[in-house]
Design an enzyme around this catalytic site. Sequence first.
Site, PDB file in Angstrom:
ATOM      1  N   SER A  53       6.279  -2.040  -1.993  1.00  0.00           N
ATOM      2  CA  SER A  53       6.540  -2.584  -2.915  1.00  0.00           C
ATOM      3  C   SER A  53       5.714  -2.176  -4.488  1.00  0.00           C
ATOM      4  CB  SER A  53       5.877  -3.667  -2.623  1.00  0.00           C
ATOM      5  OG  SER A  53       4.763  -4.738  -1.616  1.00  0.00           O
ATOM      6  N   GLY A  69       0.765  -1.267  -0.015  1.00  0.00           N
ATOM      7  CA  GLY A  69       0.496   0.129   0.014  1.00  0.00           C
ATOM      8  C   GLY A  69       0.757   1.337  -0.005  1.00  0.00           C
ATOM      9  N   LEU A  70       0.287   2.248   0.061  1.00  0.00           N
ATOM     10  CA  LEU A  70       1.139   3.516   0.365  1.00  0.00           C
ATOM     11  C   LEU A  70       1.227   3.862   1.017  1.00  0.00           C
ATOM     12  CD1 LEU A  70      -1.381   5.626  -2.035  1.00  0.00           C
ATOM     13  CD2 LEU A  70       0.622   5.004  -3.347  1.00  0.00           C
ATOM     14  N   SER A  71       2.746   4.987   1.266  1.00  0.00           N
ATOM     15  CA  SER A  71       2.849   5.305   2.064  1.00  0.00           C
ATOM     16  C   SER A  71       2.513   6.167   3.068  1.00  0.00           C
ATOM     17  CB  SER A  71       4.910   5.802   1.979  1.00  0.00           C
ATOM     18  OG  SER A  71       5.013   6.890   3.034  1.00  0.00           O
ATOM     19  N   GLY A  72       2.403   6.117   4.792  1.00  0.00           N
ATOM     20  CA  GLY A  72       1.298   6.392   5.159  1.00  0.00           C
ATOM     21  C   GLY A  72      -0.509   5.734   5.454  1.00  0.00           C
ATOM     22  N   ALA A  73      -0.463   4.210   4.373  1.00  0.00           N
ATOM     23  CA  ALA A  73      -1.535   3.559   4.337  1.00  0.00           C
ATOM     24  C   ALA A  73      -1.620   2.826   5.656  1.00  0.00           C
ATOM     25  CB  ALA A  73      -1.446   2.977   2.779  1.00  0.00           C
ATOM     26  N   GLY A  74      -0.098   2.526   6.963  1.00  0.00           N
ATOM     27  CA  GLY A  74      -0.617   2.050   8.110  1.00  0.00           C
ATOM     28  C   GLY A  74      -0.350   0.566   7.671  1.00  0.00           C
ATOM     29  N   LYS A  75       0.472   0.463   6.885  1.00  0.00           N
ATOM     30  CA  LYS A  75       1.312  -1.175   6.874  1.00  0.00           C
ATOM     31  C   LYS A  75       2.039  -1.932   7.487  1.00  0.00           C
ATOM     32  CE  LYS A  75       3.581   0.181   3.082  1.00  0.00           C
ATOM     33  NZ  LYS A  75       2.917   1.389   3.058  1.00  0.00           N
ATOM     34  N   SER A  76       2.632  -0.952   8.823  1.00  0.00           N
ATOM     35  CA  SER A  76       3.669  -1.324   9.518  1.00  0.00           C
ATOM     36  C   SER A  76       2.279  -0.918  10.384  1.00  0.00           C
ATOM     37  CB  SER A  76       4.888  -0.522   9.651  1.00  0.00           C
ATOM     38  OG  SER A  76       5.505  -0.195   8.818  1.00  0.00           O
TER      39      SER A  76
END
Length: 206
Positions: free
Chosen positions: A113, A39-46
């Site tokens: 990615s 997902g995009l940066s800031g999407a909350g993946k981590s």
Amino acid sequence: MSATVETQDANIVWHQHAIDKAFRSGLKKQKPAVLWFTGLSGAGKSTVAGALETKLAQLGYHTYLLDGDNVRHGLCKDLSFSDSDRKENIRRIGELAKLMADAGLIVLSAFISPHRSERQMVRELLPEGEFIEVFVNVPLEICEQRDPKGLYKKARAGEIKNFTGIDSLYEAPESPEIDLPAGELDVALLVDLMIESLDQKGIIRL
């Protein structure tokens, strides 16, 4: 600094050890898998991956979380953010995730990615059903509003080049195994959705 990948020597042969993936996962009483958060940066993946790992640990599962920023402190610290180095970054992480799955772990991998071809490359490293693509689905405008690290602001000002979603392409998954509406629900609900989906897919048993 760009990395170069040498052609594999024909004399290098994979050695099959007596203790294999099935034995290791049997000891852990779980099914190994790679949960690939994109997902995009800031999407909350981590954030979502970290909360999910905590929940899985509470349920008694053996996991490891690979985070985009963390691996660039060591394994991939020699790589830039050019397209070629980003591809090499994902290749290395894919190979590492494969080894961790071979150890019987449930691997959570949180990386932008951005390209479908690179995510497909990792999928093809693993047996059928072991790669679970998780799309942390948040529109660009919401990610940019969040901007937790101030990176979008810097990218808009031209201080960061090749920033995904601004001047570098992000290709959203076309048919992810799990599509998380992370712009609409809070983290606790997203984790509940993940746990339910992993149970349905037979990765865990509730």
